[in-house]
Write an enzyme that holds these catalytic residues in place. Structure first.
Site, PDB file in Angstrom:
ATOM      1  CG  HIS A  80       2.065 -14.196  -1.931  1.00 29.21           C
ATOM      2  ND1 HIS A  80       2.326 -13.004  -2.610  1.00 29.21           N
ATOM      3  CD2 HIS A  80       0.781 -13.938  -1.690  1.00 29.21           C
ATOM      4  CE1 HIS A  80       1.156 -12.203  -2.427  1.00 29.21           C
ATOM      5  NE2 HIS A  80       0.162 -12.986  -1.860  1.00 29.21           N
ATOM      6  CD  GLU A  81      -1.152 -17.078  -0.319  1.00 32.74           C
ATOM      7  OE1 GLU A  81      -1.967 -16.149   0.515  1.00 32.74           O
ATOM      8  OE2 GLU A  81      -1.114 -16.671  -1.468  1.00 32.74           O
TER       9      GLU A  81
ATOM     10  CG  HIS B  89      -1.109 -12.228   2.417  1.00 34.59           C
ATOM     11  ND1 HIS B  89      -1.044 -10.826   2.224  1.00 34.59           N
ATOM     12  CD2 HIS B  89      -1.164 -13.072   1.428  1.00 34.59           C
ATOM     13  CE1 HIS B  89      -1.132 -10.759   1.003  1.00 34.59           C
ATOM     14  NE2 HIS B  89      -1.508 -11.937   0.395  1.00 34.59           N
TER      15      HIS B  89
ATOM     16  CG  ASN C 262      -8.631 -18.372   4.265  1.00 35.76           C
ATOM     17  OD1 ASN C 262      -9.434 -17.376   3.925  1.00 35.76           O
ATOM     18  ND2 ASN C 262      -8.380 -19.449   3.232  1.00 35.76           N
TER      19      ASN C 262
ATOM     20  CB  ALA D 173      -2.370 -19.835  -1.913  1.00 37.10           C
ATOM     21  CG  MET D 174      -7.692 -16.839   0.801  1.00 38.06           C
ATOM     22  SD  MET D 174      -7.494 -14.961   0.342  1.00 38.06           S
ATOM     23  CE  MET D 174      -7.538 -14.472   1.808  1.00 38.06           C
TER      24      MET D 174
HETATM   25  N1  BES Z   1      -5.086 -12.836  -1.199  1.00 40.12           N
HETATM   26  C1  BES Z   1      -4.706 -13.555  -2.226  1.00 40.12           C
HETATM   27  C2  BES Z   1      -5.560 -14.475  -2.919  1.00 40.12           C
HETATM   28  C3  BES Z   1      -6.987 -13.632  -3.631  1.00 40.12           C
HETATM   29  C4  BES Z   1      -6.878 -12.980  -4.706  1.00 40.12           C
HETATM   30  C5  BES Z   1      -8.126 -13.481  -2.655  1.00 40.12           C
HETATM   31  C6  BES Z   1      -7.824 -12.202  -5.290  1.00 40.12           C
HETATM   32  C7  BES Z   1      -9.033 -12.567  -3.400  1.00 40.12           C
HETATM   33  C8  BES Z   1      -8.854 -12.189  -4.538  1.00 40.12           C
HETATM   34  C9  BES Z   1      -3.606 -14.444  -2.126  1.00 40.12           C
HETATM   35  O1  BES Z   1      -2.660 -14.150  -1.092  1.00 40.12           O
HETATM   36  C10 BES Z   1      -2.652 -14.499  -3.312  1.00 40.12           C
HETATM   37  O2  BES Z   1      -2.312 -13.273  -3.486  1.00 40.12           O
HETATM   38  N2  BES Z   1      -2.436 -15.431  -4.137  1.00 40.12           N
HETATM   39  C11 BES Z   1      -1.954 -15.289  -5.428  1.00 40.12           C
HETATM   40  C12 BES Z   1      -0.664 -15.965  -5.138  1.00 40.12           C
HETATM   41  C13 BES Z   1       0.646 -15.231  -5.075  1.00 40.12           C
HETATM   42  C14 BES Z   1       2.003 -16.015  -4.902  1.00 40.12           C
HETATM   43  C15 BES Z   1       0.740 -14.007  -6.021  1.00 40.12           C
HETATM   44  C16 BES Z   1      -2.823 -16.535  -6.237  1.00 40.12           C
HETATM   45  O3  BES Z   1      -3.684 -16.996  -5.855  1.00 40.12           O
HETATM   46  O4  BES Z   1      -2.373 -16.271  -7.632  1.00 40.12           O
HETATM   47 ZN    ZN Z   2      -1.622 -12.172  -1.708  1.00 42.93          ZN
END
Ligand code: BES
Ligand code: ZN
Length: 974
Positions: A398-399, A402, A366, A363-364
């Site tokens: 988590h998202e 952020h 944005n 997930a991201m």
């Molecule tokens: N900001 C990240 C996504 C991301 C990761 C963007 C690496 C660019 C580079 C997002 O918030 C995130 O951490 N996603 C995790 C899930 C989370 C529950 C640990 C993921 O996608 O695994």
């Molecule tokens: Zn994250």
């Protein structure tokens, strides 16, 4: 095609050289005036698309609303696509801050129905901090129409002449040289037209594909989405693509009239261009934000329960809509939890959450438009497992976290990535605990995060959490267990040091002080210190900067050694860095400010996790007590491990069943680490495990999860040794109770933890093909295969994996066909992992081939799941290693560089590697394969060190473990 230069006869030649040391820009323009910016990985799709781009797209492009004062001359012909053998080295040179963006007006048109090119223009309002005649921003894989580039002074509308433009490959930069310097008193507008391509690599602005199936046809669908974090906004439009360049964005996206779009903000209005069957969707201006958080999607999705919640919507493809219910219900509740916790309202008017068929991460965040991979968001009530439900919940938490930690307050640079990832990882647990208090998920934090972080951080190759990153490859590599899990563990430690109320108030201060701006760790420490001094939570002459410095600037974590003098009733505390491979020397000046909490037989208060004193250097600290019988240190699982004296280990093991489950897990984890490093005798952890195994009749999840991960290590490392037989006997005797008791009879209404236990214990019990568990698993699989019997969700993975392991190719094919047919994303994931359980080499080889085939139905995003399933299978490990060695280049090209997919593959190699021969092979592999090594060098370093440590384990511990096991087996007459 890679390695060959593409030569179009009629391509205009563009000389991107900077001639000599005088800043002289020579751009030999052809008729087009385009500068083509390309990286090898994308060159293939750029090539095809560029050729098609011209004619069809120009027509629609002219319809892009023009920006006031700027003309829209679009001359879009072919550019030069360059393909190189090796990764160009991407030097990350921070953009100068002499010119900063204030506002972006972006128009973008993706050609989803024809050639997948994108056309756009951007007007960037600029503020000048320092007089300069150069504007430097980022662009990558874009063709910039050089004729279009103009700079206009806002006060009088006068254009500043552009003398030259060039792409700076090293820094993915685009430089514009002006005839006249820009002055600090004035504001300017930069205008640029560009074209790009919707790529297949899930980075920048990319395309994603799926089929709509009805009774007998399936219709192909393309959609488009963005993934800009960390450094890929520059692939979609030219921009100042670093987190500290916050600006406002006003975005318009064109779409085919039968599709819809989403962006960070709510839609303002739409303009239909009927003649071309497109509609421009114009979005409201965003608040100040970083470029990596900008997002837009073009799709034919629908929102779950249209109209029911106008400000929180979940979007998926139509046939998966029902699975959005959970996120729809839980999301808004988590959002209000965070609003209350941080005392700051979510500042945007809406949240859209989109599940995308192809998505590189889970997930991201944005702002206002969270993107997910489908399996990260959607839950099928009938076939989703408890682990999946838990993961969806944690990821959503988590998202959303952020939105405050990351979006409202953004780290100044990627070197402080943990400031957003560590915090969001910590807060996801609080959000889930709020929604599902019965899950008691806070008890799982230690194993999930602290213990997991230490598993990486205990190697000499680890890195400090605050870590200088020099280029975009470095940046991608810091999205790792250190930023996430160590980050979350340090946040937990800070909360323990300050106490809940001070911690919360301090964070509110930090967020309020830095809203819509950037901050670094010192800003955080200062806000917390200020609050702690007000509340009396920290001595006035102490500061969080001083306390936390060692924790963020040094790699690793300390082991606190406690030496008691039982006669004098004194405990002596000392520290040093813990390294799993104990022989390695560490820097002698490394030390940490360690918050020491403890309890003894005189005062068994386990809740008081506040530090009783600080162990702040190599100096020993002594504590006088009365009549010490036993003592316990680090009551709240702060980020260090504890080495007790032998007598105390014995005392603790005698009372372990009276200690809370998390502390039981912690004691097993600490002692296992110490034994593996040769610091204490292996009999200590093995004994702790024995006591728990023999006495735990409630099958408590938290310690068992950690114990099984430790025994898995022993299983894997002993598998090919003579000690394996005694190990197996011992394991089966000690854990006889759970292995025999836990069955397959899941009831849909059973509690969370019972389901977790089932999923934890059954895979262990089913390891032996001739035991009851495996026999039952195969029977259940057969009923599914032959009679379409519905298998309970939480036992599916063990049933499928066991039956495929012990079964034939027909079973494998059956499961694979079910994978293709399954609608449920949960079910798809379960089958995908299970397909790697086969014990037939040829089937595993075939499976690995399918992983890199476009026609297998396995999406790129799932590649590392397939690889990991094969590599962590004892029968597949060698195959996986050979496969990655032989197809290194192909694999790298297929998966691209945007994610850690290939790194994750490298990291799943060492499980069964424990001989010098293995090490040699791995080193040769690394040294001979230069291709794309920059993106995976950290993974190689980590993996090689793990193998070295395994080899050392065999030398150091094998004999003693074997003899201890033999003794036990004799003693118990097993
Ligand atoms: N900001 C990240 C996504 C991301 C990761 C963007 C690496 C660019 C580079 C997002 O918030 C995130 O951490 N996603 C995790 C899930 C989370 C529950 C640990 C993921 O996608 O695994
Ligand atoms: Zn994250």
């Amino acid at each position: 095609m890679v390695g060959r230069k593409i030569d179009y006869n009629s391509v205009p030649s563009v000389d991107l050289q900077n001639n000599g040391n005088q800043k002289k820009y020579t751009v030999n323009r052809g008729s087009s005036g385009d500068i083509s910016i390309s990286k090898p990985v994308c060159a293939l799709f750029v090539m095809g698309a560029i050729v098609l781009a011209a004619v069809a797209a120009v027509i629609t492009y002219f319809l892009a609303p023009s920006c006031s004062g700027h003309s829209l001359p679009a001359s879009l012909t072919r550019g030069r696509a360059r393909i190189e053998e090796d990764e160009p080295s991407v030097k990350y040179i921070s953009l100068p801050r002499s010119v900063v963006p204030v506002h972006y007006r972006l128009y973008i048109l993706p050609k989803l129905e024809t050639d997948f090119t994108t056309f756009g223009n951007v007007t960037i309002k600029l503020k000048i901090n320092e007089k300069t005649d150069e504007i430097l921003l980022n662009a990558l894989d874009l063709k910039i129409n050089e004729h279009s580039v103009s700079v206009r002074r806002l006060k009088d509308g006068k254009f500043i002449k552009v003398l030259g433009q060039k792409y700076i490959e090293d820094s993915q930069g685009y430089s514009i040289h002006l005839e006249q310097s820009l002055s600090v008193q004035d504001e300017y507008e930069l205008f640029m037209e560009f074209t790009g391509t919707l790529n297949d690599y899930m980075v920048g602005f990319y395309r994603s594909h799926y089929f709509i199936k009805d009774s007998n046809t399936s219709i192909s669908r393309w959609i488009a989405s963005t993934q800009f974090s960390p450094t890929d906004a520059r692939r979609a439009f030219p921009c100042f693509d670093e987190p500290s360049f916050k600006a406002k964005f006003t975005i318009s996206i064109a779409r085919p009239s039968n599709m819809s779009t989403l962006s960070n903000m709510p839609l303002k209005d739409s303009t239909v261009i009927a003649s071309d069957n497109i509609t421009w969707d114009n979005y409201n201006e965003t608040p100040l934000m970083s470029s990596y958080l900008v997002a837009f999607t073009v799709h034919d999705f629908a929102p779950y329960r249209h109209g029911v919640n106008k400000s929180f919507k979940i979007w998926t493809r139509q046939n998966l809509l029902d699975y959005a219910q959970y996120a729809f219900e839980v999301g808004p509740r988590m959002l209000s939890f965070f609003e209350n916790y941080f005392g700051i309202k979510y500042p945007l008017p809406k949240i859209d959450v989109v599940a995308l068929p192809d998505f590189g991460f889970n997930a991201m965040e944005n702002w206002g438009l969270i993107t997910f991979r489908e399996s990260g968001l959607l839950l099928d009530r009938l076939s989703s497992t408890i682990s999946h439900n838990r993961a969806v919940s944690l990821t959503l938490g988590h998202e959303l976290a952020h939105f405050w930690f990351g979006n409202l307050v953004t780290p100044k640079g990627w070197d402080d990535l943990w400031l957003k990832e560590g915090f969001s990882t910590y807060f996801e647990y609080l959000a889930v605990d709020k929604i599902h208090p019965d899950w008691q998920i806070l008890d799982e934090f230690f194993y999930d995060q602290t213990y997991t972080a230490m598993r990486t951080d205990r190697f000499i190759s680890s890195r400090p959490i605050h870590f200088k990153v020099e280029n975009s490859n470095d940046i991608r590599q810091v999205f790792d267990a250190i930023s996430y899990s160590k980050g979350a563990s340090l946040v937990n430690q800070v909360a323990n040091i300050l106490g809940e109320d001070t911690f919360k108030e301090g964070l509110r201060k930090f967020l309020n002080n830095n809203s819509f701006a950037n901050a670094d760790h010192d800003d955080l420490w200062d806000a917390l210190t200020e609050q702690a001094h007000i509340d009396g939570a920290l001595d006035k002459n102490l500061s969080m900067r001083v306390i936390m410095k060692g924790w963020i600037d040094q790699a690793g974590f300390p082991v606190v050694t406690v030496t008691p003098d039982y006669e004098k009733n004194v405990l002596k505390f000392s520290q040093r860095r813990f390294i799993l491979n104990g022989k390695v020397q560490t820097k002698s000046d490394e030390s940490w400010w360690i918050p020491i909490s403890y309890t003894t037989n005189n005062n068994t208060k386990l809740e008081d996790g506040k530090p009783k004193f600080w162990l702040d250097s190599y100096k020993e600290e002594s504590v006088n007590l009365t009549h010490i019988q036993w003592y316990l240190v680090n009551l709240k699982q702060n980020y260090y491990i504890v080495n007790y004296d032998e007598k105390n280990w014995k005392a603790l093991s005698d009372m372990i069943m009276y200690l809370p489950p998390v502390i039981r897990a912690q004691l097993v984890g600490d002692s296992m680490n110490l034994a593996r490093a040769g610091i204490i005798d292996y009999s200590i952890p093995l004994n702790l495990i024995k006591v728990i195994g023999a006495h735990d009749r409630d099958i408590i999840f938290v310690p068992l999860e950690l114990i099984f991960s430790e025994t898995d290590f022993l299983y894997n490392i002993l598998f090919n040794t003579p000690a394996f037989g005694v190990y197996e006997k011992y394991f089966w005797t000690i854990f006889n109770f759970p292995l025999e008791t836990v069955d397959f009879d899941e009831s849909p209404s059973e509690r969370y933890i019972k389901k977790r236990i089932r999923r934890l214990v059954l895979p262990q019990a089913c390891r032996k093909p001739n035991e009851k568990c495996a026999i039952t698993a195969r029977q259940i699989f057969r009923s599914w295969k032959d009679n379409n019997y519905r298998v309970f969700p939480n036992i599916r993975s063990v049933v499928y994996c066991t039956a495929i392991r012990d079964g034939d190719d027909e079973d494998w094919e059956f499961a694979y066909n079910q994978y293709l047919k399954a609608l449920s994303v949960s079910e798809k994931q379960t089958i995908l992992s299970a397909l790697g359980c086969s014990s037939k080499h040829w089937m595993l080889s075939k499976y690995l081939e399918m992983m890199i085939s476009n026609t297998s139905g396995i999406r790129k995003q799932d590649g590392s799941v397939v690889f990991d399933a094969v590599a962590s299978n004892i029968y597949g490990h060698n195959l996986a290693f050979d496969f990655i060695r032989n197809k290194w280049k192909e694999i790298n090209e297929y998966f691209g560089e945007g994610f850690r997919t290939v790194s994750r593959m490298v990291e799943s190699l060492p499980t069964f590697m424990n001989t010098p021969e293995h090490l040699k092979q791995l080193e040769i592999f690394r040294d001979e394969n230069k291709y794309n090594l920059k993106a995976t060098n950290r993974a190689f370093t980590n993996t090689i060190e793990k193998v070295k440590t395994n080899i050392q384990w065999m030398k150091l511990n094998y004999k003693s473990v074997e003899s201890w096991l033999k003794q036990q087996v004799q003693h118990y007459q097993i």
